[in-house]
Enzyme design. Structure first.
Site, PDB file in Angstrom:
ATOM      1  N   GLU A 173      24.002  43.617  47.271  1.00  0.00           N
ATOM      2  CA  GLU A 173      25.028  42.762  46.534  1.00  0.00           C
ATOM      3  C   GLU A 173      24.591  42.327  45.229  1.00  0.00           C
ATOM      4  OE1 GLU A 173      28.033  42.109  47.894  1.00  0.00           O
ATOM      5  OE2 GLU A 173      27.561  43.453  49.373  1.00  0.00           O
ATOM      6  N   TRP A 233      24.994  45.647  43.428  1.00  0.00           N
ATOM      7  CA  TRP A 233      26.299  45.709  42.916  1.00  0.00           C
ATOM      8  C   TRP A 233      26.886  44.929  41.653  1.00  0.00           C
ATOM      9  CZ3 TRP A 233      30.543  48.877  43.940  1.00  0.00           C
ATOM     10  CH2 TRP A 233      30.398  49.621  45.237  1.00  0.00           C
ATOM     11  N   TRP A 274      53.471  50.422  38.298  1.00  0.00           N
ATOM     12  CA  TRP A 274      53.183  49.042  38.421  1.00  0.00           C
ATOM     13  C   TRP A 274      54.440  48.200  38.382  1.00  0.00           C
ATOM     14  CZ3 TRP A 274      48.824  48.866  41.061  1.00  0.00           C
ATOM     15  CH2 TRP A 274      47.823  49.578  40.788  1.00  0.00           C
ATOM     16  N   ASN A 279      33.891  36.923  49.619  1.00  0.00           N
ATOM     17  CA  ASN A 279      34.012  38.136  49.022  1.00  0.00           C
ATOM     18  C   ASN A 279      34.935  39.105  49.742  1.00  0.00           C
ATOM     19  OD1 ASN A 279      33.058  40.170  47.038  1.00  0.00           O
ATOM     20  ND2 ASN A 279      32.263  41.099  48.955  1.00  0.00           N
ATOM     21  N   TRP A 317      46.942  45.423  38.698  1.00  0.00           N
ATOM     22  CA  TRP A 317      45.736  44.615  38.864  1.00  0.00           C
ATOM     23  C   TRP A 317      45.385  43.718  38.020  1.00  0.00           C
ATOM     24  CZ3 TRP A 317      41.781  46.067  35.722  1.00  0.00           C
ATOM     25  CH2 TRP A 317      41.922  46.967  34.925  1.00  0.00           C
ATOM     26  N   TRP A 370      38.132  44.255  41.080  1.00  0.00           N
ATOM     27  CA  TRP A 370      39.768  44.478  41.077  1.00  0.00           C
ATOM     28  C   TRP A 370      39.912  46.028  40.813  1.00  0.00           C
ATOM     29  CZ3 TRP A 370      43.999  42.067  42.079  1.00  0.00           C
ATOM     30  CH2 TRP A 370      43.978  40.794  42.416  1.00  0.00           C
TER      31      TRP A 370
END
Length: 475
Positions: free
Chosen positions: A279, A282, A311, A346, A364, A387
């Site tokens: 993590e 990341w 969208w 998360n 988004w 996202w």
């Protein structure tokens, strides 16, 4: 010769390279923090995080004061005002060297370039260090010399590189090393006086010492089982250290060293520790990506073809999602957790993001900004990366056909509905099966979208876009 440490997202005195090198001899050292109104609005920085920053600055000021370092506060309206404001402050205080730690989104990079140029014009040395990543952006490249765009090979290269790194946390400056510094509490309050703040002391305790204590408690009590417990939103399986990492009350190096020490350095063989360090990797991956691809800081998708996705911009549906009134229990529970506490588990960040982008087909970028406004741990690189992963628009994104079913997710990770009941009181009396769908709760709203039909619609739209992209590339 006076030196100035410019604090930004590094509000701590331990393991702070800029502060460490500024204090490496007996030179007079001062400190400054700049609050920029434009950044608060455009980044954005939400009311809870602003409160967290303010209170963390008070803690920082006390710790600096022990070493005879005074923290000054400056406020500017626009980012473009920062270089001139800094130079005027340096001139007033007789500063000859400016020390800071790097930040990687494009606005911050451009700001630092302008400040460096202003320093050169004023004959002030500009010193910049890296503390947001254990391995700074640009130091990991593929065999072809390019930036990694996929996490797995990036993480393998990161782990190989870290094995040869001699990591050691910098100590705090010596106490009593300089003149007696003034109490900065009043100046901090005045600097933030016109800000919209939302105190959250019931959920979060600011400060570097608190952050270090919470890190140690996590390593002692939950780290070894992290891989088994991290996906359970009702439990204490995650570290909740992200708010401290986001503003720099805690460094990733401190996290890595503490986790490695828990298993005497052999962390890759311990699945819980290895999963948690992944993590941290990341976070670094998304910072490397943000620096390498500045268009991401300009609201662009990593995969350009996805900008043609149709969208929806339905404000009513979006507000239902924001309020936690979608009729999908796990989504509503997660959004209410966010709105009530400034934090979200998360896994539920992925679930709620996919629901907004794939089932509701809302851009988004609307969700990305809402999270930045609400999250106390808001960090542009991690938030944007997450996202875009969920929307299948980013680097190493989830394949467009992989769409989380929120009901299945809650059944798997909140099987008895404990988390849902905590935040969606309308469902408190339902049995362990119906609590995941809301079926039978008279006071609960109907689903605003059909999960199966909307999922298939999103897959068909993305498939068509991919087909059009392939045709365009062939012609």
């Amino acid at each position: 010769m006076s030196r100035l440490v410019w604090f930004r997202s590094d509000l701590r005195v331990t393991d702070n390279p800029a502060l460490h090198y500024a204090c490496d001899d007996q030179a007079d050292v001062q400190a400054v923090f700049i609050l920029c109104d434009q950044y608060v609005e455009s980044h954005p920085i939400g009311p809870r995080k602003l409160w967290f920053i303010r209170e963390s600055l008070k803690d920082l000021a006390v710790n600096l004061q022990k070493s005879g370092i005074e923290l000054s506060l400056l406020r500017v309206a626009k980012a473009g005002d920062i270089p001139a404001k800094l130079m005027a402050f340096c001139k007033e205080m007789g500063i000859k060297s400016l020390y800071c730690n790097a930040e990687y989104p494009i606005d911050e990079i451009e700001r630092d370039r302008k400040v460096k140029a202003s320093c050169e014009g004023a004959d002030i040395a500009f010193r910049r260090y890296h503390d947001r990543c254990l391995i700074p952006p640009g130091m990991l490249k593929t065999g072809q010399g390019s930036v990694y765009r996929v996490f797995t090979p990036f993480s393998k290269a990161w782990k190989e590189k870290i094995k040869s790194a001699r990591l050691e946390a910098y100590l705090a400056p010596e106490t009593g090393r300089g003149k007696k510094a003034k109490d900065a509490t009043r100046a901090i309050d005045q600097c933030f006086a016109r800000c919209d703040l939302r105190p959250a002391p019931d959920h979060w305790q600011p400060g570097e010492n608190i952050a270090q204590r919470k890190l140690q408690e996590f390593c002692d009590n939950a780290l070894l089982e992290y891989d088994e417990q991290r996906d359970t939103p009702a439990g204490p399986g995650t570290s909740r250290l992200s708010p401290y990492l986001s503003i720099g009350s805690l460094s990733p190096k401190q996290c890595y060293l503490a986790a490695a020490a828990r298993v005497k350095g052999d962390w890759e063989k311990h699945s819980g520790v290895n999963t948690w360090i992944n993590e941290l990797i990341w976070r670094e991956f998304y910072m490397h990506i943000a620096q390498a691809f500045p268009a991401l800081s300009r609201h662009k998708p990593m995969q350009a073809y996805t900008d043609d996705f149709p969208w929806r911009y339905d404000k009513t549906l979006f507000q239902r999602w924001c309020n936690g009134e979608t009729g999908i229990p796990i989504v509503d529970a997660a959004m209410r957790q966010l709105n009530n506490t400034g934090w979200m588990h998360n896994r539920l960040r992925m679930v709620t993001a996919m629901f907004l982008c794939k089932n509701l087909k809302i851009d988004w970028r609307w969700g990305e900004r809402y999270f930045m406004e609400q999250l106390i741990d808001a960090d542009f690189c991690a938030n944007n990366g997450g996202w875009q992963w969920s929307a299948s628009t980013g680097t190493d994104a989830a394949p467009y056909f992989r769409i989380m079913n929120p009901v299945s997710q809650s059944e798997r990770h909140d099987p008895d509905g404990q988390f849902i009941r905590r935040y969606v009181s309308e469902l408190a009396e339902l049995n362990n099966k119906d609590v995941h769908t809301g079926r039978g709760a008279a006071a609960y709203c109907d689903p605003i979208v059909d999960l199966n039909r909307s999922r298939q619609e999103a897959i068909d739209l993305f498939k068509s876009l991919k087909s059009n992209e392939a045709t365009a590339n062939e012609s």
